[in-house]
Enzyme design. Structure first.
Site, PDB file in Angstrom:
ATOM      1  CG  HIS A  89       4.618   1.229   2.994  1.00  0.00           C
ATOM      2  ND1 HIS A  89       5.616   1.198   3.944  1.00  0.00           N
ATOM      3  CD2 HIS A  89       4.749   2.436   2.379  1.00  0.00           C
ATOM      4  CE1 HIS A  89       6.311   2.320   3.905  1.00  0.00           C
ATOM      5  NE2 HIS A  89       5.808   3.090   2.952  1.00  0.00           N
ATOM      6  CB  ALA A 108       0.636   7.065  -2.803  1.00  0.00           C
ATOM      7  CG  MET A 109      -1.705   7.005   3.630  1.00  0.00           C
ATOM      8  SD  MET A 109      -0.150   7.224   4.514  1.00  0.00           S
ATOM      9  CE  MET A 109      -0.301   5.921   5.737  1.00  0.00           C
ATOM     10  CD  GLU A 110       2.226   3.624   4.439  1.00  0.00           C
ATOM     11  OE1 GLU A 110       2.865   3.667   5.495  1.00  0.00           O
ATOM     12  OE2 GLU A 110       2.229   4.550   3.599  1.00  0.00           O
ATOM     13  CG  ASN A 111      -4.497   4.813   4.135  1.00  0.00           C
ATOM     14  OD1 ASN A 111      -4.017   5.410   5.069  1.00  0.00           O
ATOM     15  ND2 ASN A 111      -4.785   5.396   2.979  1.00  0.00           N
ATOM     16  CG  HIS A 171       7.006   3.348  -1.594  1.00  0.00           C
ATOM     17  ND1 HIS A 171       8.305   3.373  -1.180  1.00  0.00           N
ATOM     18  CD2 HIS A 171       6.283   3.915  -0.583  1.00  0.00           C
ATOM     19  CE1 HIS A 171       8.383   3.922   0.013  1.00  0.00           C
ATOM     20  NE2 HIS A 171       7.161   4.263   0.402  1.00  0.00           N
ATOM     21  CD  GLU A 172       2.652   4.583  -0.835  1.00  0.00           C
ATOM     22  OE1 GLU A 172       2.421   4.191   0.330  1.00  0.00           O
ATOM     23  OE2 GLU A 172       3.457   5.486  -1.096  1.00  0.00           O
ATOM     24  CD  GLU A 178       7.512   5.767   4.407  1.00  0.00           C
ATOM     25  OE1 GLU A 178       7.810   5.397   3.265  1.00  0.00           O
ATOM     26  OE2 GLU A 178       6.340   5.880   4.808  1.00  0.00           O
TER      27      GLU A 178
END
Length: 883
Positions: A323, A284-287, A319-320, A342
């Site tokens: 962030h 996943a990505m925290e954009n 987690h995301e 991270e």
């Protein structure tokens, strides 16, 4: 659009795709060379005219000289495969720019300017899945670490922070949903179909930019923050997946509430969106405000997701989201500081999951993961510090060391400070650096000042690679117990000499007669050797050390099996109890593998292990979730780490022999446990989950001890299964056994779930990771299966990464398993270098293997290295692995 399968040759080796040659020797980037960028970019406007095969991007950058930078007469804008169609400065077309490799160099003489750049990209052709790419007709982005430069020319580095306004336009039928970072500020119709404009008021680096456009539906909810603001929440998926998003939404809401209560962090936008994507390199990505997720970490229901999948969704969602502060509001100055965001965020999601599911079992799970992936990295050719000194390709440093060891190092700070003072330190960190690109040093200094700690020596944890080893010797004289502790940090490829690091060790001394201790103590070992004395022990006590895994170290001690059995039965620290059981088994297996056991000693050791396991199986006071952890044997990888030279075949043989002996000896207790657990009603409650866990573990032992009984029991469990957890556990056992039931159940499983990609990933993995003697042939056949897709990272990992863990397949004495993975790397590298490079790691452990397999594994690495045109991702991993 559907992504076509890469054709394969009849033997399952993939044909190479054409690709332009990459530089043979990518440049080395050093942390010590960091300099601030010469220009600030306070505002960025992006206009996208969307199309699957052609998207036109207009980027307008407001730039101003950075007082901290050099007063250069030009600006370097990073690109990757881009061609500038238009370049303008302050409204006037410019012809003075030039290209330097992939980068655009533009002369700028004044103090502030507006730069306008137009590029055109083909998302459908982007098989790397970095930048803007197409996934089944949907457009989405992945920009961390350096993907934004594949979209537009930009200073693509984490310390250039900008506020973004994004306008997207496209055909409504193709892209009915248009999403980007921040808040939706306007939308309407135009000649292209429709448009939407998003604005993110919080400055962010380009790696946090996100865009998604496609035919999606949303599960919606709201969250009221601690200051009373209402946040609109949405999880966007394809229509057929909407029913499987309830758990993800509940996990998001719990995460938001927990972060307010535990860390005091409140969400800061009016909207929070999550999008699930089937083609994704990462989890996943925290954009900022628009998290993009692999579908694996969003979709879940009992029919298609295991209990572990549910935990994974909850943990990754958390987690995301976390962030948003530890990564977005405070980001990292450069990629050498990656663990700043991270490692800290992994600790936060671990603490969250401990609060949601119970600390004891979660802690054991995290340590088992650390030992299986990070400890081997620390002892191999790819070892590197938490804060590296150099790299060639930053994508290769998204590693267990950065994430998992980084979390453990920060957890040690928390252990030494205590939760309350640690919270004071993190509050100070967020207060000092909100809106900044910070460093690991900034974080350490904030914890020092806020928690009142001196972390001068502790900084060595960030600078030194390798897993420290601590020798513990307990002696007894009169009424005094003396504990001598000695530490050593092993040499690693780039660091031969190491200094001692502070190691916080929670310990307790148990009275043998009462089975109790007088209290836990925290001892910080900061020198090479330290001696601690304890008074008041008429008899030698039993030492429980590194309780709760208070430090990421390897404890080396000589301890009697009776003491380990004692701790496995009586220790009140859940991790220490688990550790005693592991230590008891590891000690026996290491001796057996080395050939140093007499028959009598083997029987004695097995009886000690069997007695301890029997007590675990039948203890009525023991929680099933914890019982399941205590039943697990040490992994093949962990056992390999205990040996100077590992023979995978010998390790597998001894491990399986012990498992079979336990399965036969304790067959009655195991069968009774399985029957008792099977009577537990289905559901997602703690008791039901625990019952499923022990049921699966019981089957594993029964399969080794009595395969016929296990096959019948597993087949019955499969047929009666009401959850994917039970069904998968049964199928896992059956895949390793010969017979018709294996074939029947695999066919049934495929037919049931053939339209669900995530479940078919499980189908591939179960077969590829099995202990079946013909696993290599099975994997070859699966690689030719119509559902295998070399361009989908999930599918590639489900088959081949699962295979790298098999002692009979990957470590086949013939070297065929190593050759299969090398062939995969060579085929995958031109398509998706990021994913290809991750398959180098299993081959890089050749130095730890017996000479025959070591030579075969090294030979495959040399074959990969000899290939012209390797990506810099794979090139760096292979050359480092070869040394």
């Amino acid at each position: 659009m559907d992504i076509a399968r890469t054709p394969s040759t009849p033997d399952g080796n993939y044909q190479m795709a054409d690709a332009p040659p990459e530089p043979v020797d990518p440049p080395l980037i050093r942390r010590e060379d960091y300099k601030p960028f010469d220009w600030l970019v306070p505002q960025t406007r992006l206009d996208f005219a969307l199309g699957v095969e052609s998207t036109r991007v207009t980027a307008t950058l407001s730039v101003a000289r950075n007082p901290a930078g050099e007063q250069a007469g030009e600006i370097r804008l990073n690109g990757d495969g881009l061609t500038p169609l238009e370049v303008a400065v302050d409204g006037q077309a410019s012809n003075s720019w030039r290209m330097d490799g992939n980068d655009l160099i533009l002369p700028l003489a004044g103090e502030a300017h507006e730069i306008r750049l137009v590029t055109e990209i083909d998302p459908a052709a982007n098989s790397q899945l970095m930048g803007l790419y197409a996934s089944n007709g949907m457009l989405c982005t992945q920009c961390e670490a350096e993907g934004f430069r594949r979209i537009a020319f930009f200073p693509d580095r984490p310390d250039v922070l900008s506020t973004y306004t994004v306008r997207m336009s496209g055909e409504r039928q193709a892209f009915p949903v248009l999403l980007s970072n921040g808040n939706l500020v306007a939308q309407g119709e135009d000649s292209s179909g429709h448009w939407a404009e998003w604005h993110d008021p919080w400055p962010k680096p380009s790696y946090l930019f996100a865009l998604v456009a496609g035919d999606l539906v949303a599960r919606r909810d709201t969250f009221t923050t601690m200051s009373g603001r209402t946040v609109d929440l949405a999880i966007w998926v394809r229509a057929e997946d909407l029913d499987r998003t309830e758990h993800a939404m509940e996990s998001l809401i719990r995460s938001m509430r927990w972060d307010e209560e535990v860390f005091g962090r409140e969400y800061d936008l009016d909207q929070f969106n999550i999008v699930a994507v089937g083609d994704f390199n990462m989890g996943a990505m925290e954009n900022k405000g628009l998290n993009v997720f692999n579908t694996k970490y969003v979709l879940a229901d009992p029919e298609t997701a295991t209990d572990g999948d549910y935990d994974g969704v909850e943990g990754v969602i958390a987690h995301e989201y976390f962030h948003n502060w530890s990564g977005n509001r405070v980001t990292c100055r450069d990629w050498f500081q990656l663990s700043l965001k991270e490692g800290f965020t992994v600790l936060r999601d671990q603490l969250f999951s401990e609060g949601m599911r119970g600390a004891a079992v979660k802690r054991i799970e995290d340590v088992r993961l650390l030992r299986s992936v990070q400890f081997p990295e620390d002892s191999g050719p790819l070892a590197h510090p938490i804060r590296p000194d150099s790299f060639r390709e930053i994508g290769n440093f998204y590693t267990p060391t950065i994430y998992n060891k980084g979390a453990e190092v920060i957890r040690m700070m928390r252990t030494m400070a205590g939760p309350e003072r640690f919270r004071q330190g993190t509050d100070l960190y967020f207060e000092r650096h909100d809106g900044e690109a910070a460093t690991c040093e900034d974080f350490i200094r904030a914890i020092e000042d806020g928690a009142g700690l001196d972390l001068t020596q502790f900084r060595l944890w960030y600078a030194q690679a390798g897993t420290p080893k601590v020798e513990a010797v307990l002696e007894h004289d009169g009424e005094t117990a003396t504990l001598t502790l000695r530490q050593m940090v092993p040499p690693t490829p780039d660091q031969r000499t190491k200094l001692p690091v502070p190691i916080p060790l929670r310990l307790a001394l148990f009275d043998r007669a009462t089975g109790r201790h007088s209290g836990e103590q925290l001892v910080v070992l900061s020198e090479v050797e330290s001696v601690v004395r304890f008074a008041g022990f008429a008899e030698k006590p039993v030492l429980s050390i590194n309780r709760g895994f208070s430090a990421p170290v390897a404890i080396e001690r000589t301890v009697e099996p009776d003491d380990l059995v004692f701790l496995a039965r009586h220790d009140d620290d859940a991790f220490a109890r688990y550790e005693a059981m592991q230590e008891l088994i590891v000690g026996h297996l290491v001796s057996a593998i080395g050939g140093g056991l007499t028959d009598a000693a083997r029987i004695e050791a097995r009886q000690a292990i069997g007695g301890a396991l029997s007590a675990i199986l039948t203890d009525p006071e023991l929680d099933d979730a914890m019982r399941g952890e205590l039943m697990m044997l040490p992994s093949q990888t962990y056992l390999s780490e205990q040996l100077l030279v590992a023979d995978p075949g010998a390790i597998h043989a001894e491990r399986e022999a012990l498992k079979a002996w336990l399965g036969r000896t304790l067959e009655g207790e195991l069968a009774a446990l399985h029957q008792r657990a099977s009577s537990q009603s289905a559901g997602m409650g703690h008791a039901a989950r625990g019952a499923r866990k022990v049921k699966g573990q019981a089957l594993v032992f029964l399969a080794a001890g009595n395969p016929e009984l296990a096959a019948r029991t597993a087949a019955s469990q499969y047929d009666a299964a009401e959850t994917m957890t039970d069904r998968q556990a049964a199928l896992m056992v059956l895949t390793g056994l010969p017979g018709a039931e294996r074939t029947h159940k695999l066919i049934d499983f495929y037919n049931r779930f053939q339209n669900d990609p995530l479940v078919i990933d499980k189908w591939f993995s179960l077969q590829a990771s099995s202990l079946h003697p013909q696993v290599i042939e099975h994997v070859k056949a699966l690689a030719r299966h119509p559902d295998f897709n070399l361009k989908n990272p999930n599918r590639v990992r489900s088959l081949f990464m699962a295979f790298t863990g098999t002692p009979l397949g990957f470590h086949a004495a013939s070297g065929e398993g190593y050759r299969m993975i090398a062939d995969l790397i060579l085929a995958l590298d031109p398509i998706n270098p990021s994913t290809a490079a991750r398959f180098v790691t299993p081959l890089g452990r050749w130095r730890r293997l017996e000479p025959g397999r070591a030579a075969l594994m090294r030979g495959e690495l040399e074959r990969i290295a000899a290939k012209a045109g390797l990506s810099r991702d794979t090139f760096e991993q292979v050359t480092r692995s070869l040394g």
